[in-house]
Each structure stands twice: as structure tokens, then as C-alpha cells.
Design a protein around this motif. Sequence first.
Motif, PDB file in Angstrom:
ATOM      1  N   ASP A  51       0.838  -1.207   0.000  1.00  0.00           N
ATOM      2  CA  ASP A  51       0.000   0.000   0.000  1.00  0.00           C
ATOM      3  C   ASP A  51       0.871   1.255   0.000  1.00  0.00           C
ATOM      4  N   TRP A  52       1.936   1.234   0.776  1.00  0.00           N
ATOM      5  CA  TRP A  52       2.821   2.408   0.856  1.00  0.00           C
ATOM      6  C   TRP A  52       3.533   2.646  -0.480  1.00  0.00           C
ATOM      7  N   ALA A  65     -11.308  -3.410  -4.490  1.00  0.00           N
ATOM      8  CA  ALA A  65     -11.374  -4.807  -4.932  1.00  0.00           C
ATOM      9  C   ALA A  65     -10.049  -5.512  -4.724  1.00  0.00           C
ATOM     10  N   LEU A  66      -8.941  -4.800  -5.016  1.00  0.00           N
ATOM     11  CA  LEU A  66      -7.633  -5.415  -4.827  1.00  0.00           C
ATOM     12  C   LEU A  66      -7.361  -5.650  -3.344  1.00  0.00           C
ATOM     13  N   ARG A  67      -7.739  -4.700  -2.507  1.00  0.00           N
ATOM     14  CA  ARG A  67      -7.535  -4.885  -1.063  1.00  0.00           C
ATOM     15  C   ARG A  67      -8.363  -6.045  -0.520  1.00  0.00           C
ATOM     16  N   MET A  72      -8.369 -11.403   1.501  1.00  0.00           N
ATOM     17  CA  MET A  72      -8.820 -12.787   1.372  1.00  0.00           C
ATOM     18  C   MET A  72      -7.640 -13.729   1.188  1.00  0.00           C
ATOM     19  N   GLY A  73      -6.632 -13.284   0.428  1.00  0.00           N
ATOM     20  CA  GLY A  73      -5.442 -14.131   0.267  1.00  0.00           C
ATOM     21  C   GLY A  73      -4.696 -14.319   1.575  1.00  0.00           C
ATOM     22  N   MET A  74      -4.598 -13.218   2.368  1.00  0.00           N
ATOM     23  CA  MET A  74      -3.904 -13.325   3.641  1.00  0.00           C
ATOM     24  C   MET A  74      -4.657 -14.263   4.591  1.00  0.00           C
ATOM     25  N   PHE A 186      -0.880   2.174  11.352  1.00  0.00           N
ATOM     26  CA  PHE A 186      -1.661   1.000  11.746  1.00  0.00           C
ATOM     27  C   PHE A 186      -3.156   1.257  11.536  1.00  0.00           C
ATOM     28  N   ASP A 187      -3.564   2.478  11.873  1.00  0.00           N
ATOM     29  CA  ASP A 187      -4.972   2.821  11.673  1.00  0.00           C
ATOM     30  C   ASP A 187      -5.316   2.827  10.183  1.00  0.00           C
ATOM     31  N   ARG A 188      -4.368   3.313   9.366  1.00  0.00           N
ATOM     32  CA  ARG A 188      -4.598   3.320   7.916  1.00  0.00           C
ATOM     33  C   ARG A 188      -4.739   1.898   7.406  1.00  0.00           C
ATOM     34  N   TRP A 189      -3.863   0.982   7.917  1.00  0.00           N
ATOM     35  CA  TRP A 189      -3.945  -0.420   7.483  1.00  0.00           C
ATOM     36  C   TRP A 189      -5.283  -1.022   7.900  1.00  0.00           C
ATOM     37  N   THR A 190      -5.697  -0.699   9.114  1.00  0.00           N
ATOM     38  CA  THR A 190      -6.971  -1.244   9.613  1.00  0.00           C
ATOM     39  C   THR A 190      -8.130  -0.766   8.736  1.00  0.00           C
ATOM     40  N   ARG A 191      -8.134   0.553   8.420  1.00  0.00           N
ATOM     41  CA  ARG A 191      -9.227   1.070   7.600  1.00  0.00           C
ATOM     42  C   ARG A 191      -9.152   0.559   6.161  1.00  0.00           C
ATOM     43  N   ALA A 192      -7.929   0.232   5.727  1.00  0.00           N
ATOM     44  CA  ALA A 192      -7.768  -0.242   4.365  1.00  0.00           C
ATOM     45  C   ALA A 192      -8.119  -1.707   4.221  1.00  0.00           C
ATOM     46  N   PHE A 193      -7.621  -2.570   5.158  1.00  0.00           N
ATOM     47  CA  PHE A 193      -7.741  -4.015   4.963  1.00  0.00           C
ATOM     48  C   PHE A 193      -8.704  -4.693   5.929  1.00  0.00           C
TER      49      PHE A 193
END
Length: 858
Positions: A51-52, A65-67, A72-74, A186-193
Motif C-alpha cells: 500500500d505504501w 477490490a484489490l484490497r 482474502m489471500g492473507m 496502523f490505523d490506515r492499514w486497519t481502515r484499508a484491509f
Amino acid sequence: MSTLPYGPMKSELDSVLDNLRLRIQLYLFFHGVALVLIALCVGFFATITLDWLYFQVSYLELPVALRILLAMGMVGAIFWVLANQVVLRLLKSKKARSLALILERRFPELDDRLITAVELEGTTGEEQSPLTQYMIQETIREVGQSAHELKLSDVFDWRPLIQGWAAAAVLLMGVGAVAAAMPEAFDRWTRAFVHFDEIYWLRETTLEVVALAEPGDRVRPFVNGVYKHPAGADLTLRVSVPEGENSLGTPWIVPDEVEIDYVFEKKSSGGDRQPLARRGERQFQFKMNSVLSSFKFWLNGNDYINRKPYRIQIVEAPKADDITLECDYPDYMNRDEYADGEIVLDEYKLISKTISIPAETAFVLNLETNKPLRNIILQSDSFELALGQRHTSTDETDDQAESSAATDELTMRPINEDGSFGKRQSLPSTLAQSMIGEGRQLFRLPFVMSNHSQEEIAGRNIQLPAELGKPWILPLDSELKIYLEDEDGILSAEPKRFTILGIPDEPPKIETELTGIGSSITNKAMIPVQGTITDDYGLVKARFEFKVDDGEEFRPRPFQNSPNSRQNIERNGYVQSHEIREYYENRQPEEYLSFERFQTAQLELKPGQKLILTVYAIDNDNLNGPHEMRGRNYTFTIVTDDELLAILHDREINLRRQFEQIISEVEATREDLLDNRENALELAKQLAGNETDAEKREELKILVSNVAERARHQIGKNRNETTAVKQSFKRILDELLNNRVHTEEQNERINSLILEPLEIITEELFENADVAAGLFSQNVQSDNDSLSALDQTSDSLNQLLLKMRAVLDEISDLAEFHEALQELRDLIEEQSKIREKTEKVQQEDLKKLKDSLKKLGI
């Protein structure tokens, strides 16, 4: 046979194997958990790094959609590790034989006894001999004692487990460090994924875009990322950085440069990437001329770029398809038509940029458009009308107001001389509803073309539809501008401009001329006047006006045949303009002469007096008139009959001299033909082949051709001059008739012996000579027989000269007759003078005799 007693030994062996089995399961569980934690942390670091990197390259969030696919892959990877490294391995059967083999490999001192004991575990005593059973029992006992003393922990390789947990611990601490040190990441990752927010990056810069629409650079926002733009108009985008702080708690950063990346929706149109022009500290601007195709665009500045493209949608601009004026003319014109007692308004259609109608005309302006409209704005030089939807919840300048309370309104505001606007006034909403047609593509506005005030026209009989209300006043020369706004809020880029000209009712036009009369007339003359009297919309009266000498005022004299006396030319007491024009202009010149003659006999004028004559007319404009007009002034000098005859005699003498000169020129033309006959004969021989001298032939051809051209030119000139002589004699005759100094013998003589022969000369004999000369010239140029054509031309001139000399004799006889008359008049005048002188001498002698007798006393 009895079974050997080895049951206790077997239980001790099973205990060792069960203990090993439990230890293996615990090992696998903790190792699997470590792998799961590693997979989770690796997925976290992989996705946050991806993402970065993507943001550093594109300044965009990863697509949702990619996220989702990455998440889902993770999760799938974690479940795969959990299933394969924990669940399946724990569920996998750990048989005693396998466990025994593990111990045998780890502890060689067991010397295969453990595997042997395990394999013998399934055998029964009935099948074995006592010795065998004893041996098995001893083996199991020895193995049990040995296994019980084994250190089972040595079976395991603890390095993978330690390494796995070490890696998991490091990764977990890394995740924790990210959460503690960079909570926004971390908050960005949470909101993203986790929450899958569309926007989750905290940017230093944000850009706001609006369109500046014409006219007047009106600010138009994008609605759901779309702005509708009129086809063919220039597009201007204004991009700005807002004031205030961003989500990081710092002021929004203004980028050094903002770029636009656009792609046309039609593939053939292509696209481009361009920098925006800077406008001020926080604004940028982009302009595209004459946009014809829809396109998408992205804005890029510092760390900002819009994920969803903005879209410029090209639509058809509102325009006026048709503009017509339905006219009600002023009553005095009597031009309105009626059907079943109702007025039928006369229609004018705007074809060019100007439309003309009579002044003081009331009309309905009909505007038809290509699409439904929200508003129209009509501007004249003095006021502005706005008709259409207004929103009660917002200011009238807010073009994007949305309100369920939108209604049609009609407003008017004056325009000051400096171009500024006055206060807007609202007019009744019922008028607005009446002026807007069904479908909002037809608009009707009432006007009157006048320079009068509203109060001055209040009492007029204006027959426009009553539901449209009172008409607004437009000056006689008014330029109108109409702005159109469609239901998408698109204003026409350029207003519809046109001019309405109010044609004022001009004074009557009088065009006259005199025929058959000169500036010297007798006191009993009839003065013929011919011409036209026209007016734009109608006449009240037309007449002669005259005065005697300069000191008097003009006095009226009615026409002998007044236009008002004509059938079907008067309606409602007024003479109609088109009937006046038809009445005058359709008359032939002869009818003019017989139509109006000013009689001077009744005036009893004296020789030496001046008569000034003109034609007077007045129209029936009762709004801005009436207008009156006098035509050209004609000045006449009153003379005696003898003086007039002497004037005409002098003109006859001049005409005779002119005619003699014409005859001499015709004779010269004939002589020129005869002098060159030999050349024509020689040329004929050359052409016949008797002579072969080409140079001489060409020289002869030029000479003969010049003769032919001179003859043609001279014949045409003499014909025109003879026609002028004929017309002059006709004028002399007309003057004799109109001044009433003619005799029937004079009239007959001039007509039959001069005018009629001159008519034959000009129309027949000169025509024959001209045709012969033309044939002569043509034959020379085409190398045909020019000799016979020359002879024919010469013969026609001979006939012409015979007739002309005969006419000259008559003109001379007429001149001699007039000279004799003049000599007689002179003789009579001389005798009269002698008689007066004799009488005077006699009176003087008689007086002397009386005086002598008195002296003698007689």
C-alpha cells in the motif's frame, strides 16, 4: 494351553508411547501456532508495504477490490497454515509402531526390541508355544524397563520450534512497534484491509475543482463528479487548495505544480497531460478551447490525486431555434386582419440579425428553443427580464440550488446608463405561467415598439393576448440579448443577439416632374405635373399649393382627380398607403399628363409675375404626426403669347441648325463609303483569287473594316441626335398646346410634316442603315462579299438623306413661317409705334396751332 502373564509390562510400554504421542502433538501445535502468527505478520507487513509503495508511485489508495483480494489471500494463507501445520498434523494418527520407530532411531541401544515388542503386541497366546510366550514376555519387560528410563525430550529437534516462535515474536513486536510508533499507519492499514474504506491515506494536500461557466465565469461545481458542459464552448477549470488544517493537524500544503491528466472518451480524440496555470497563492487554472467531446480527468499535485476521475460531459447547448414577432399595428394604419371577429396577428420571422416593424407596433415575441429550459433572461438597453424557475431557499445567484419549492417567476430590473442594475421587481406569477408554453420550449413576451412612456400608451387599443399582461416598451432601435439556461443549469455561452428596428412613419414622399411646359408660360397655361405621392402607411390628403410672387403665402388648389375620389381607395376615412402607391405608380405617363393639370387662367396673372407651384401631401399618423411634405417648387414667369412664341421660335431655329448638322454628317458618312468603294472592289478581287498579294489583301481589309466601323458608329450617333431633335419638337408642340397659343394648322403641320416623318426616320430608316452597316462590317471580318454590303449601306443612307432633307424643308418652312409671323408682328408693332408717334406729333402740332391762335386773339 494357557496365556502367558505379560499384561503389566504392556501397559508400561503403552504409557511410554502415549507420553511420546502427547509430546509430539504439543510440539506440532505450538509450531503451527508460530507459523500462523508468522503468516499473519508477514501478511500485515506485505500489505502495508504494498500500500505504501503504491501510494508513493500513484498517490492513490489501493483499489477496494484489490484490497479485498489481498485480505482474502492473507486470511486464506493463515487458514492454510493452520489447517496443514496444525489441524491436519494433529489429526494424523500416531500409531504405536511409528512411535516405536521414532524411539528406535533416536535411541539405538533399544536394539530393535521396542519395535519387536510393539509388533508382537497384537499376537495371542493360543497361537504361540509356552516358550515363545515366555520370550515375548521377557522382551516386553526389558523394553518396558528401558523405555521408562528413556529421556523423551531428546526425541525432538527444538530448533524449528524455537526459530518459529522467535520469528513470530520478532514479527509480533514489529507489528506492535508499528502500532505504537506509527499509530496512523496502523490505523490506515486497519481502515484499508479491515474496514475497506475507500479513502484512508491522510494527505498533506487536497485539491478542490470547480468549472467557471460563461457568461461571467459563474462557479459551477461537479455533481457526483460530473460537470455538464455545452458543446463547442471554452472550458475553464479552477483548482484550489482550501484554507485550514488537514487531518494531520498541519495547514494544507500548496503544491508547486498541479497537473491534469485527461483522456477523451472517444478513442480517436486521444488525451494529454498538462500543467495548470497558477492564479494567485492557492489557485490554479486550466482552459480548453472549443470542447466538442466528453472526457475524464485526474488532478495531481504533491501527494493528492483523485481516485475517481472527474468527468466532463458534453451536451448540446440551449439555443433559440426560432424567433417570431406577432404584430398588432397601430389603428391608424388599418393593417390588422380579422377572422370571425378576432384579430389575426401578423407574423414576422427573424431570419438575420435585424428585424424591422412599423413604429408604435405592439407585438408578442415568441421564442422557441431546442430543449426544455429552466430560465431565460432578456436584456434590452434599459431593462432586464428574467423568466423561469427561482428557488425560494437560496439566493437567486446560486445556480446549483436544489429545493422542492422551485416555481416559475417573472422579474424585471432596470439597467442604468452606466450599465449597473437597479432593484429587481417581482411580477405576478400568473404572468410567468402564461408566458411559458408546454414543455418549456416556447416563451412568449409582450412588447410595444415606441418612444412614448407607459402612461402615454396606456389608452391605446392594443390587441395582444390579455393573459400576457401589459407590454413592455422598447425604443425604436433596440438591441436585445437573450440568455438561455437549460434544466441542467447550462447557460448559452453567447447570448442570442438581434435588433428590432421600429420604422417611424416618415412624411409623404413626393416625386414630380413637369412635361410639356417650360419656365415661361402664358396666363392661360395648363401646367402638366406627373409623378408619385407615397406614404408609408397612408395619406389624409394631397393637393397643389401655389403662390404668386415671393411675398405671398402658399394657397391650396385641389387636384382635379383627387385620390380620395377613386373607388376602393378609402377605408375608414383614410387613404391606404398600398392603394395610394398602386393608384399612382400603375399609371402610364400619358395618364399623368391628363391626370393633373394646374390651370392658371383663373388666377388672371399679368406678364412679368412669378408663379411658384408645388405639390403638398399630409399623412394620417395620429400618434407621432401628422407629417406634411411639399414637393419640389417650380417657378414660372408669366409672358405674353408673342413672347412665348418668340422663345419657341428661337428653339426651332436652333433645332434646324442641329438637324442640318446631322444631315451633313450623314452625307459625310455616305461619301466615306463611296470614296472607299474602290478599296472594297479590290478586296473582293483579292478574295476571289484573281490577286494573290496577301500583304495587300490584309491592308485593304483593314481599310475597308475601318470604313465599316466608322459608318456604324456615325449612324448610331446621328440616330440618337435625331431622336433628341424629335423629342425637342414634341416639347415645343406640347408647350404650344399647354400654353394655349397654338392653332389647329400649327398642330397638324408639326405632327404630320415633322414629328411623324422624324418617327419614321429614327425607327425605320436609321434602323435599316444600321443593319446594313452591321452586315457590311461582318462581311469584311468574315472575308465575304463586302462590296455589295457597302453598296446596300450607301443606298440606305441615300433613302435616309432624302427623307431628312424633306423634313428639313418643312422645318425651314416652319421657321420661315414663324419668321414671317415675327416680321408681321414686328411690322404691326412698328406701325403701331409710328401711329402712336404720328398721333403724338399731331397732338403737338394741334397744341401749337391753338397757342398761335390765342396769341393772335382768335
